[in-house]
Each structure stands twice: as structure tokens, then as C-alpha cells.
Write an enzyme that holds these catalytic residues in place. Structure first.
Site, PDB file in Angstrom:
ATOM      1  N   LYS A 212      49.319  22.525  50.692  1.00 55.43           N
ATOM      2  CA  LYS A 212      49.485  23.092  51.994  1.00 55.43           C
ATOM      3  C   LYS A 212      47.941  23.626  52.398  1.00 55.43           C
ATOM      4  O   LYS A 212      47.068  24.351  52.032  1.00 55.43           O
ATOM      5  CB  LYS A 212      49.803  24.464  52.129  1.00 55.43           C
ATOM      6  CG  LYS A 212      50.107  24.966  53.525  1.00 55.43           C
ATOM      7  CD  LYS A 212      50.418  26.273  53.586  1.00 55.43           C
ATOM      8  CE  LYS A 212      48.973  27.278  53.800  1.00 55.43           C
ATOM      9  NZ  LYS A 212      48.258  26.844  55.026  1.00 55.43           N
TER      10      LYS A 212
ATOM     11  N   GLU B  49      40.811  30.472  42.642  1.00 56.25           N
ATOM     12  CA  GLU B  49      39.262  30.452  42.953  1.00 56.25           C
ATOM     13  C   GLU B  49      38.909  31.209  44.108  1.00 56.25           C
ATOM     14  O   GLU B  49      39.304  30.992  45.353  1.00 56.25           O
ATOM     15  CB  GLU B  49      38.813  29.105  42.942  1.00 56.25           C
ATOM     16  CG  GLU B  49      38.710  28.336  41.734  1.00 56.25           C
ATOM     17  CD  GLU B  49      38.179  26.803  41.779  1.00 56.25           C
ATOM     18  OE1 GLU B  49      37.828  26.484  42.914  1.00 56.25           O
ATOM     19  OE2 GLU B  49      38.289  26.206  40.793  1.00 56.25           O
TER      20      GLU B  49
ATOM     21  N   CYS C 208      31.694  29.499  48.685  1.00 58.04           N
ATOM     22  CA  CYS C 208      32.135  30.576  47.709  1.00 58.04           C
ATOM     23  C   CYS C 208      30.906  30.940  46.813  1.00 58.04           C
ATOM     24  O   CYS C 208      30.791  31.911  46.284  1.00 58.04           O
ATOM     25  CB  CYS C 208      33.375  30.153  46.928  1.00 58.04           C
ATOM     26  SG  CYS C 208      33.043  28.393  46.194  1.00 58.04           S
TER      27      CYS C 208
ATOM     28  N   GLU D  66      32.141  40.314  50.741  1.00 62.50           N
ATOM     29  CA  GLU D  66      31.826  39.003  51.007  1.00 62.50           C
ATOM     30  C   GLU D  66      31.779  38.858  52.611  1.00 62.50           C
ATOM     31  O   GLU D  66      32.830  38.909  53.170  1.00 62.50           O
ATOM     32  CB  GLU D  66      32.907  38.116  50.435  1.00 62.50           C
ATOM     33  CG  GLU D  66      32.825  36.599  50.498  1.00 62.50           C
ATOM     34  CD  GLU D  66      33.736  35.623  50.053  1.00 62.50           C
ATOM     35  OE1 GLU D  66      34.842  35.903  50.476  1.00 62.50           O
ATOM     36  OE2 GLU D  66      33.356  34.697  49.409  1.00 62.50           O
TER      37      GLU D  66
HETATM   38  P1  NAD Z   1      42.545  32.552  52.842  1.00 60.64           P
HETATM   39  O1  NAD Z   1      42.719  33.371  51.601  1.00 60.64           O
HETATM   40  O2  NAD Z   1      42.737  33.327  54.116  1.00 60.64           O
HETATM   41  O3  NAD Z   1      43.438  31.262  52.988  1.00 60.64           O
HETATM   42  C1  NAD Z   1      43.155  30.336  52.239  1.00 60.64           C
HETATM   43  C2  NAD Z   1      44.712  29.558  52.216  1.00 60.64           C
HETATM   44  O4  NAD Z   1      45.788  30.239  51.671  1.00 60.64           O
HETATM   45  C3  NAD Z   1      44.828  28.754  53.444  1.00 60.64           C
HETATM   46  O5  NAD Z   1      45.565  27.611  53.234  1.00 60.64           O
HETATM   47  C4  NAD Z   1      46.240  30.011  54.020  1.00 60.64           C
HETATM   48  O6  NAD Z   1      46.805  29.444  54.952  1.00 60.64           O
HETATM   49  C5  NAD Z   1      46.852  30.252  52.746  1.00 60.64           C
HETATM   50  N1  NAD Z   1      47.529  31.551  52.773  1.00 60.64           N
HETATM   51  C6  NAD Z   1      47.159  32.788  53.362  1.00 60.64           C
HETATM   52  N2  NAD Z   1      47.926  33.819  53.080  1.00 60.64           N
HETATM   53  C7  NAD Z   1      48.798  33.238  51.950  1.00 60.64           C
HETATM   54  C8  NAD Z   1      49.893  33.764  51.378  1.00 60.64           C
HETATM   55  N3  NAD Z   1      50.523  34.964  51.619  1.00 60.64           N
HETATM   56  N4  NAD Z   1      50.755  33.004  50.563  1.00 60.64           N
HETATM   57  C9  NAD Z   1      50.360  31.534  50.281  1.00 60.64           C
HETATM   58  N5  NAD Z   1      49.280  31.232  50.980  1.00 60.64           N
HETATM   59  C10 NAD Z   1      48.471  31.727  52.051  1.00 60.64           C
HETATM   60  O7  NAD Z   1      40.980  32.270  52.678  1.00 60.64           O
HETATM   61  P2  NAD Z   1      40.029  31.421  53.564  1.00 60.64           P
HETATM   62  O8  NAD Z   1      39.516  32.467  54.552  1.00 60.64           O
HETATM   63  O9  NAD Z   1      40.878  30.136  54.225  1.00 60.64           O
HETATM   64  O10 NAD Z   1      38.804  30.874  52.905  1.00 60.64           O
HETATM   65  C11 NAD Z   1      37.857  31.661  52.735  1.00 60.64           C
HETATM   66  C12 NAD Z   1      37.776  32.303  51.336  1.00 60.64           C
HETATM   67  O11 NAD Z   1      37.751  31.279  50.438  1.00 60.64           O
HETATM   68  C13 NAD Z   1      36.598  32.922  50.916  1.00 60.64           C
HETATM   69  O12 NAD Z   1      36.890  34.308  50.223  1.00 60.64           O
HETATM   70  C14 NAD Z   1      35.823  32.167  49.881  1.00 60.64           C
HETATM   71  O13 NAD Z   1      35.019  32.880  48.950  1.00 60.64           O
HETATM   72  C15 NAD Z   1      37.050  31.560  49.123  1.00 60.64           C
HETATM   73  N6  NAD Z   1      36.772  30.341  48.572  1.00 60.64           N
HETATM   74  C16 NAD Z   1      36.484  30.348  47.078  1.00 60.64           C
HETATM   75  C17 NAD Z   1      36.118  29.242  46.415  1.00 60.64           C
HETATM   76  C18 NAD Z   1      36.038  29.386  44.803  1.00 60.64           C
HETATM   77  O14 NAD Z   1      35.848  28.137  44.377  1.00 60.64           O
HETATM   78  N7  NAD Z   1      35.989  30.479  44.203  1.00 60.64           N
HETATM   79  C19 NAD Z   1      35.813  28.066  47.048  1.00 60.64           C
HETATM   80  C20 NAD Z   1      35.978  27.999  48.502  1.00 60.64           C
HETATM   81  C21 NAD Z   1      36.433  29.113  49.001  1.00 60.64           C
END
Ligand code: NAD
Length: 500
Positions: A187, A262, A296, A394
Site C-alpha cells: 500500500k 522505520e 528520515c 520532527e
Molecule cells: P505516515 O505514517 O503518515 O504514512 C505512511 C504510510 O502509512 C502511508 O501509506 C499511510 O497511508 C499509511 N498509514 C497511515 N495510517 C495508517 C494506519 N492506521 N494503518 C496502516 N497504515 C497507515 O507517514 P508519511 O507522512 O507518509 O511519511 C513521513 C514519515 O515517514 C516521517 O516521520 C519520516 O521520518 C518517516 N520515514 C522514515 C524512514 C526510515 O527509514 N526511518 C524513511 C522514510 C520516511
């Protein structure tokens, strides 16, 4: 630059007649759930629509992954290697198109995305070539038993990814899962769904059997939630925000999902006064302002030794004012737009927070004048204290917080004084000191006198609220596979005789 935008629009043209649906069991599935807009961050315009998967469509995706699992996991790993290497070849052949789509719907800059697409191919090649050895274990003999371990694919897995570098991040999860013999329901993030569609189509063009890799679009709270709750899914590989990780852990608890997270970061880059300050300056600027600060592992806090603080902050500010902000398709652009108006509002809100806390804005601090897309000026906060929200939270935009420190102990204390623990960067010429600091940092990854350079066999992941588990090399296979121990009795073994 106009050519690359045309390339991107051409690549998604066929999905624009109707809201983008899903790809399940080897075929395109038209959307039937609620449709949502996909925006172009560089222009602010609506690019198209995608559909939330209906419950029936999500069921179909999981069913396809479950049906395909026995055969795919039993496929000789040399065969899996062949088809996954073919996926890599096709990614390379279409790398420009993929990079252009990332510029279009994620607003990432061409100068970085052209490399990220190739990295996606490298991820497939790296794990493809390790597929034949993925099941290998250890021999752990005793005098009575010969113990050996082996690994088997865990089952159908969910891969849930964010929008910041959508294509590369997806390959980083999906390639090891497929190499291990798992089947996948992916997804992608709702704000940047197009490159995931290219990936699943490329994988099938390469010969991946139907049902092995399925892709469903949708919102986190509906499709994402159902996927993580589904009893047919054995594990969830998730990249995103820490709070979403917590939600997924709750959602998966009833079915005892294995999870790999992650998550977010507030990564420190520590600059000691004996460092190569020219090189450190390059790395500090690169690691927060590249990828529009939506990274990230970005070094979003710079901790600078007090004696060089004012001078070093002034040098960063000078660079920040000269960053080239603009059209993500322009190869000269260094900083592009933020992904979405909602994220733009979040990043912008930190300007008042910073001033309210008593920090100063040494560069940037406002939306880009007259821009149509979601452009925010690269920003530098100075005079910050460790306790401030701008030093703790963040922000995930092109925003850097500069904090002074007195000595090594103070630098370590400040570096560790956040809820996150993804990466740390250390700049010093004193070898003993960098070893001590690297040891003391409570993070999953440390780079010394370097920006973030990934070497695929090394472990990637964070401590504290930055994640659970490690990716990379064999660590990825540990997640996507179950380890089994087999104990063979030698002739010397005697069981206690009961009931004689
Ligand atoms: P997010 O958590 O809002 O969304 C990520 C994914 O999760 C999306 O596909 C979203 O639709 C899905 N999602 C949201 N709620 C959900 C739920 N309740 N159940 C299942 N899936 C759900 O994150 P974002 O805003 O898309 O991305 C930014 C974040 O990602 C930042 O915090 C960043 O640090 C992190 N990130 C971490 C890494 C790493 O390797 N540590 C890498 C890239 C990004």
C-alpha cells in the site's frame, strides 16, 4: 526539464481516464471505493485521482497473495534471482520515466531522483543475488546432537510506505520480501501513488507470477488499517511516522503480526571545533536541504561547539540563502516543493513556534513568494536550546535547528536528549573522540566525517521512537523469514528411561 515533465505526464496518462485503482493477481483492478485527489506539489494542481480499495478488493489482494505463496516460496531461489534481476533491468531501462514521476507527484528534485530510481534497481539486484543463500543457517553441534538452522519465508506480507522517496523506499522493502519467497500486498502513500503502480507493472512485465506482488491504493485509516488487521497477512513492513507505527502495532496485535518499523527522526550532526569545517559545512547543508528536507535520516539538528558556533551558523546561513529553490524538473534545482498543503501548513507552523520559544530565524522562514506549488523557503533556526520544540520534534521539511554545545559530554547529552534515535553524524579529526561519541550515541546508525552514504549490506534502522528492527543485508531476510532449528541425535544420545 519540460521534456522530463512531459515524460512523467506521459507515464501516468493511461491512469487518468478514471481514478487510479489497484493491481491484484497480475491484473489491473479498476477502483470502486471512494476517490481522492492526487496533487502536483510543484504546481499545486490536481494531477488525477486514486481510489481507496473497497473491502472486497482488499480481500482479493490478500487472497491473491495467500494463493500465490506456496508456489512462490517453493520456487527454486535461482529462479527468483533471475526474475528479480530482470525487474532490476527493466527499472534501469525506465529509470528516467520513474524519476520524472517522482518529481511530478512527490515534488522531489530531478538531480536526486535520477539516482534514486537507479538505487531502486540496485536494491532488486542486491537481494536477487542473495536469494539462493537466504535459507542458509548455522551448524550448532553438541556432542549428542547435530543442530542446524534453516530459514523459510514467513508468508504473505504487507508493505506500507510513505511519500518522501516513494519508489526507492518501496523497492527497499519489496525486493528482499520477494527474494525471501514471501508474497506481498503493497500500500503506497496516498499523496504519491503513481511510481508504485509503475513498479508493480514492471515486476509483472519481468515475469513475476500473478498474485506474488499486489498493490492496493488507499488511505491509511481504511485500506492500511484493514491490511494490518488481516489474519492472512503474517508481517507488516512499515515506513512512516512514529505515531502511525504505534497504531499499526495496535491494529496487528490481535493477529500477532511481526512488525518492522522505520519511523521518524530528529538526527543530530555534531560539529567539533577540530573538524574539517569545509567538509562538515557541505554535509550539514546537504543532509537537511536535499530531498526538500523530507528525509528520515536528515540531520535536522546541528550541534556546534560553542567557540565556532556564531561563525559556523553564519556560514550555513549564507549557503541556505543561495540554495536554488524551484521547479523540481529543473536539473539545477536543489530544493523543491513540500508534498501537500497539509504538510506545508505543519512545516510553516514551526516558524511561530521557533520565534515564540525565543529562537531566531537566520535564513528563510516564510513561504516562497508568488509560487504556485507548495514551496517553503529553506530555513535555519539559530540560538536554539535543546528543550525547545524545534529541537525535539520532527519537522520533516527544509528546516535546520542550530544548537551550541560546550564539550564532548554536553554534545552527547544533547544528541541523545530526544525521543528519536535513527541516525547521528559526527565531525571531528580526533579519532579517539569520534570512537567514544559513536559509542555513546543512542541511535541505530552513525556516520563519521561523512554524510549518509548507504552500503546495502549494512544494517539500517533506528532505536527509541525511530523504529524496530533492521533492514539491509541479511537483516532483511531475518524479518521476512522464520528460522527453524533441526536437532539430529547422534548415536551417543540416550533418553532418560521412565516407567521402566
Ligand atoms: P505516515 O505514517 O503518515 O504514512 C505512511 C504510510 O502509512 C502511508 O501509506 C499511510 O497511508 C499509511 N498509514 C497511515 N495510517 C495508517 C494506519 N492506521 N494503518 C496502516 N497504515 C497507515 O507517514 P508519511 O507522512 O507518509 O511519511 C513521513 C514519515 O515517514 C516521517 O516521520 C519520516 O521520518 C518517516 N520515514 C522514515 C524512514 C526510515 O527509514 N526511518 C524513511 C522514510 C520516511
Amino acid at each position: 526539464m519540460a521534456g522530463n515533465r512531459a515524460l512523467a505526464l506521459g507515464a501516468i496518462e493511461k491512469y487518468k481516464n478514471a481514478p487510479l485503482g489497484h493491481f491484484v493477481n497480475g491484473a489491473s483492478l479498476p477502483g470502486e471505493g471512494a476517490a481522492f485527489d492526487v496533487l502536483e506539489p510543484g504546481t499545486g494542481e490536481v494531477l488525477g485521482q486514486a481510489c481507496d480499495a473497497s473491502e472486497a478488493q482488499l480481500e482479493a489482494a490478500v487472497a491473491a497473495a495467500r494463493t500465490a505463496f506456496p508456489q512462490w516460496s517453493a520456487t527454486p531461489p535461482e529462479e527468483r534471482r533471475k526474475v528479480l534481476n530482470k525487474v532490476a533491468d527493466l527499472i534501469v531501462a525506465r529509470a528516467d520515466e520513474i524519476a520524472a514521476v517522482e518529481c511530478l507527484d512527490a515534488g522531489q528534485c530531478w538531480r536526486f531522483m535520477s539516482k534514486a530510481a537507479i538505487r531502486g534497481a540496485e536494491n532488486f539486484r542486491f537481494f536477487a543475488d542473495r536469494a539462493p543463500a537466504a535459507a542458509d543457517g548455522q551448524a550448532l553441534p553438541t556432542s549428542d546432537h547435530l543442530n542446524y538452522t534453516t530459514r523459510k519465508a514467513i508468508g504473505p506480507v504487507a508493505v506500507i510506505t510513505p511519500w518522501n522517496t516513494p519508489f526507492m523506499l518501496s523497492t527497499w522493502k519489496i525486493a528482499p520480501a520477494l527474494a525471501a519467497g514471501c508474497t506481498v500486498v503493497h500500500k503506497p502513500a496516498e499523496w504519491s501513488p503513481y511510481s508504485a503502480r509503475l513498479l508493480v507493472e514492471i515486476a509483472h512485465e519481468a515475469g513475476l507470477p500473478a498474485g506474488v506482488f499486489n498493490s492496493v491504493n488507499g488511505l491509511g485509516e481504511t485500506t492500511g488499517k484493514r491490511l494490518t488487521e488481516h489474519p492472512g497477512i503474517k508481517a507488516v513492513a512499515f515506513v512512516g511516522e512514529s505515531s502511525t507505527g504505534s497504531a499499526i502495532m495496535r491494529q496487528g496485535a490481535a493477529t500477532l503480526k511481526r512488525v518492522h518499523f522505520e519511523l521518524g527522526g530528529k538526527n543530530p550532526v555534531i560539529v567539533f571545533d577540530d573538524a574539517d569545517l569545509e567538509a562538515a559545512l557541505d554535509a550539514v547543508v546537504f543532509m537537511i536541504y536535499s530531498l526538500n528536507g523530507q528525509r528520515c535520516t536528515s540531520s535536522s539538528r546541528v550541534l556546534i561547539q560553542r567557540g565556532i558556533y556564531d561563525q559556523f551558523v553564519a556560514r550555513i546561513a549564507e549557503r541556505v540563502k543561495h540554495l536554488k529553490v524551484g521547479d523540481p524538473f529543473d536539473p539545477a534545482t536543489e530544493v523543491g516543493p513540500l508534498i501537500h498543503p497539509r504538510h506545508f501548513a505543519k512545516v510553516a507552523s514551526y516558524m511561530d513556534i521557533a520565534l515564540g520559544e525565543g529562537a531566531t530565524i537566520a535564513a528563510g522562514g516564510a513561504p516562497v513568494d508568488g509560487a504556485k506549488g507548495f514551496f517553503f523557503q529553506p530555513t535555519l533556526f539559530a540560538g536554539a536550546q535543546q528543550s525547545m520544540r524545534i529541537a525535539q520534534e520532527e519537522i520533516f521539511g527544509p528546516v535546520l535547528t542550530a544548537i551550541p554545545f560546550d564539550d564532548e559530554a554536553d554534545a552527547i547529552a544533547k544528541a541523545n536528549d530526544v525521543e528519536y534515535g535513527l541516525a547521528g553524524y559526527v565531525w571531528s579529526r580526533d579519532v579517539q573522540r569520534v570512537l567514544r561519541v559513536a559509542d555513546a550515541l543512542d541511535v541505530g546508525m552513525v556516520w563519521v566525517n561523512s554524510e549518509n552514504v548507504r552500503h546495502l549490506p549494512t544494517p539500517f534502522g533506528g532505536t527509541k521512537s525511530s523504529g524496530i528492527g533492521r533492514d539491509g543485508g541479511d537483516w532483511s531476510f531475518d524479518f521476512y523469514m522464520e528460522t527453524k532449528n533441526v536437532a539430529l541425535a547422534r548415536g551417543t544420545h540416550k533418553t532418560q528411561r521412565l516407567g521402566v
